[in-house]
Design an enzyme around this catalytic site. Structure first.
Site, PDB file in Angstrom:
ATOM      1  N   HIS A   1       7.246 -26.894  -1.255  1.00 44.79           N
ATOM      2  CA  HIS A   1       6.625 -28.040  -1.925  1.00 44.79           C
ATOM      3  C   HIS A   1       5.491 -27.606  -2.836  1.00 44.79           C
ATOM      4  O   HIS A   1       4.740 -28.435  -3.333  1.00 44.79           O
ATOM      5  CB  HIS A   1       6.152 -29.048  -0.872  1.00 44.79           C
ATOM      6  CG  HIS A   1       7.300 -29.554  -0.037  1.00 44.79           C
ATOM      7  ND1 HIS A   1       7.929 -30.752  -0.277  1.00 44.79           N
ATOM      8  CD2 HIS A   1       7.965 -28.979   0.995  1.00 44.79           C
ATOM      9  CE1 HIS A   1       8.930 -30.902   0.591  1.00 44.79           C
ATOM     10  NE2 HIS A   1       8.973 -29.834   1.372  1.00 44.79           N
TER      11      HIS A   1
ATOM     12  N   LYS B   1     -13.928   0.152  -3.701  1.00 49.26           N
ATOM     13  CA  LYS B   1     -14.978   0.529  -2.744  1.00 49.26           C
ATOM     14  C   LYS B   1     -16.104   1.275  -3.465  1.00 49.26           C
ATOM     15  O   LYS B   1     -17.279   1.033  -3.234  1.00 49.26           O
ATOM     16  CB  LYS B   1     -14.406   1.420  -1.633  1.00 49.26           C
ATOM     17  CG  LYS B   1     -13.520   0.679  -0.651  1.00 49.26           C
ATOM     18  CD  LYS B   1     -13.169   1.571   0.530  1.00 49.26           C
ATOM     19  CE  LYS B   1     -12.129   0.915   1.402  1.00 49.26           C
ATOM     20  NZ  LYS B   1     -11.557   1.809   2.387  1.00 49.26           N
TER      21      LYS B   1
ATOM     22  N   GLU C   1       0.825  -1.205   0.000  1.00 45.87           N
ATOM     23  CA  GLU C   1       0.000   0.000   0.000  1.00 45.87           C
ATOM     24  C   GLU C   1       0.864   1.263   0.000  1.00 45.87           C
ATOM     25  O   GLU C   1       0.433   2.315  -0.454  1.00 45.87           O
ATOM     26  CB  GLU C   1      -0.896  -0.008   1.240  1.00 45.87           C
ATOM     27  CG  GLU C   1      -2.348   0.249   0.918  1.00 45.87           C
ATOM     28  CD  GLU C   1      -3.257   0.023   2.113  1.00 45.87           C
ATOM     29  OE1 GLU C   1      -4.128  -0.841   1.993  1.00 45.87           O
ATOM     30  OE2 GLU C   1      -3.122   0.698   3.144  1.00 45.87           O
TER      31      GLU C   1
HETATM   32  O1  PA5 Z   1      -3.841   1.117   5.828  1.00 47.99           O
HETATM   33  C1  PA5 Z   1      -4.919   1.524   5.468  1.00 47.99           C
HETATM   34  O2  PA5 Z   1      -5.174   2.721   5.329  1.00 47.99           O
HETATM   35  C2  PA5 Z   1      -6.083   0.565   5.176  1.00 47.99           C
HETATM   36  O3  PA5 Z   1      -5.672  -0.757   5.118  1.00 47.99           O
HETATM   37  C3  PA5 Z   1      -7.118   0.678   6.264  1.00 47.99           C
HETATM   38  O4  PA5 Z   1      -6.511   0.396   7.487  1.00 47.99           O
HETATM   39  C4  PA5 Z   1      -8.278  -0.285   6.032  1.00 47.99           C
HETATM   40  O5  PA5 Z   1      -8.900  -0.018   4.802  1.00 47.99           O
HETATM   41  C5  PA5 Z   1      -9.311  -0.159   7.150  1.00 47.99           C
HETATM   42  O6  PA5 Z   1      -9.732   1.165   7.254  1.00 47.99           O
HETATM   43  P1  PA5 Z   1     -10.495   1.705   8.521  1.00 47.99           P
HETATM   44  O7  PA5 Z   1      -9.579   1.609   9.682  1.00 47.99           O
HETATM   45  O8  PA5 Z   1     -10.864   3.094   8.179  1.00 47.99           O
HETATM   46  O9  PA5 Z   1     -11.702   0.812   8.714  1.00 47.99           O
END
Ligand code: PA5
Length: 445
Positions: free
Chosen positions: A306, A420, A285
């Protein structure tokens, strides 16, 4: 320093002069993190978080004690950065077969809202039947669909089980003011913990996001925080010899520049599986944007030797490996001599399983290096709260440095929004009517 990085088995692929060329860029990137002069500098709260975490630890420990005293199970409802850090640390110290023994004083930690499977959540609630439990719902935005759905189910279930006392069994970790979860928590009078504005989900393991479930699992959070503090100090250094994060960032960027665009985190002990899962999110990310970035993958060896061993040894030569090498795994088993040697294993008599595992590691590193896969080794003395705290912070710092070296903003995640938006449109959420029309024409069922 109990974590170090070695590149003996990458030297065939990158020269010292290449590392020397990249080192000034890494030092500059590290200084940008320290001074807050780079992209995404409104999300640098994690840089000094270990010191802050020390101050917040008392409140976390208090609620964790309460959970341990009163619950056989803690359900952690969250996804991505609001889930993986906690699970990574909890599972690093869990007994592989402990779930069945969930009891007050040592509750099992289970997870919800990290997928959209109805069956999984049905099974979870069946598992909770007859057991005393708490729920820790975690969402920074307070609106993420997966944990929101899971929490709606868990909230109703908790209210059915505990009636008016349900609110005492629910702890919400969320934004200080915004989001549906904050509104709900205020209305229902849940206890709440705050995720700081300047800490993104994937950097939040040392906030209550990670620390509450970790402490509820009985893990020494002071040890975790102390290890992170040690790395907070060490990774402030400009010395490539002393600063493991700087060194790791330079090594992986040197390999990337040579066309090794996939990094595989390799783990040899099952309890570290989720450390690699957390690492995958952190790096994927943070770096995967602007059509750039090293693709983070992970394998559990020897299991995956494996299944994926063939590809790694012999497939497209774009891979490099970073091996988590742990010098001691806590408990061990020594192989004994058997009278008839029917299984032909007497040659191993006197060797511990950890030694055999470590020999498999070395054999694999040598084979993969010969096959054209550069290998880095991240070495840990042991799996302790202190070393795991060190590892978490070191990975975070190296990720920030790497991201800046790559020329991306390591602290945003614009790409996560695309699915989303489509999902909301296709599910018929208000405000997404136009997108829905365009998408429906392309949907195949
Ligand atoms: O690192 C990030 O920004 C994402 O992985 C969020 O943590 C994830 O989408 C969950 O988001 P939230 O904490 O707003 O529910």
């Amino acid at each position: 320093m109990s974590i170090t990085i070695r590149h003996d088995n990458a030297k065939r692929f990158i020269g010292e002069h290449e590392l020397a060329c990249l080192t000034p860029a890494a030092i500059a990137a590290n200084n940008m993190l320290a001074k807050g002069t780079g992209a995404g500098n409104d999300f640098l709260g994690w840089v000094n978080l270990p010191t802050q975490a020390k101050k917040d630890a008392a409140a976390v420990k208090k609620v964790a004690h309460e959970i341990r005293d009163n619950a056989e199970v803690l359900v952690v409802a969250g996804i991505g950065g609001s889930y993986l850090g906690a699970r990574a640390v909890v599972e690093s110290f869990a007994d592989s077969f402990a779930l069945a023994g969930a009891k007050k004083g040592s509750p099992a930690i289970v997870y919800a809202g990290n997928n959209l499977s109805g069956r999984y959540h049905n099974e979870l609630m069946r598992y909770l039947d007859g057991k005393e439990f708490y729920v820790n719902v975690i969402s920074k935005s307070g609106t993420t669909t997966e944990p929101a759905i899971a929490f709606r189910l868990l909230k109703e279930y908790t209210e059915k089980r505990y009636g008016e006392k349900a609110s005492e069994r629910i702890i919400a970790t969320t934004d200080r003011a915004k989001g549906a979860l904050r509104t709900l928590a205020t209305e229902k009078k849940y206890r709440t913990f705050v995720i700081p504005d300047d800490v993104g989900g994937r950097y939040s393991v040392l906030t209550p996001v990670g620390l509450i479930p970790i402490a509820a699992a009985g893990i020494d959070i002071d040890g975790i925080i102390d290890g992170a503090i040690a790395q907070e100090k060490e990774t402030a250094s400009d010395s490539i010899e002393k600063n493991t994060a700087l060194r790791y960032a330079v090594l992986r960027n040197a390999l990337y520049a040579k066309g090794f665009a996939t990094e595989i985190m390799v783990n040899y002990i099952p309890r570290l599986h989720f450390i690699a899962e957390w690492w995958k999110q952190l790096y994927g990310e943070s770096e995967g944007k602007d059509q750039k970035g090293i693709f983070p993958a992970a394998v559990d060896f020897t299991t995956d030797l494996h299944s994926l061993g063939q590809y790694i040894q012999d497939g497209r030569r774009t891979l490099f490996e970073t091996v988590l090498r742990v010098k001691s795994d806590g408990s061990d088993i020594t192989m004994q001599k058997a009278g008839d040697d029917a299984d032909g294993l007497n040659y191993l008599a006197g060797k511990g399983m950890h030694e055999i595992n470590d020999t498999a590691l070395m054999a694999t590193v040598l084979a993969h290096t010969d096959g054209g896969v550069p290998n880095l080794a991240l070495e840990l003395d042991a799996v302790s709260p202190y070393t795991i705290g060190e590892l978490l912070y070191c990975f975070e710092k190296a990720c920030g440095i790497s991201g800046y070296m790559l020329g991306v903003n390591p602290f945003d995640q614009p790409g996560v929004e695309a699915y989303k938006k489509n999902m909301f449109a296709l599910l018929g959420k208000k405000g997404y009517e136009k997108e829905r029309e365009a998408l429906m024409a392309r949907v195949t069922r």
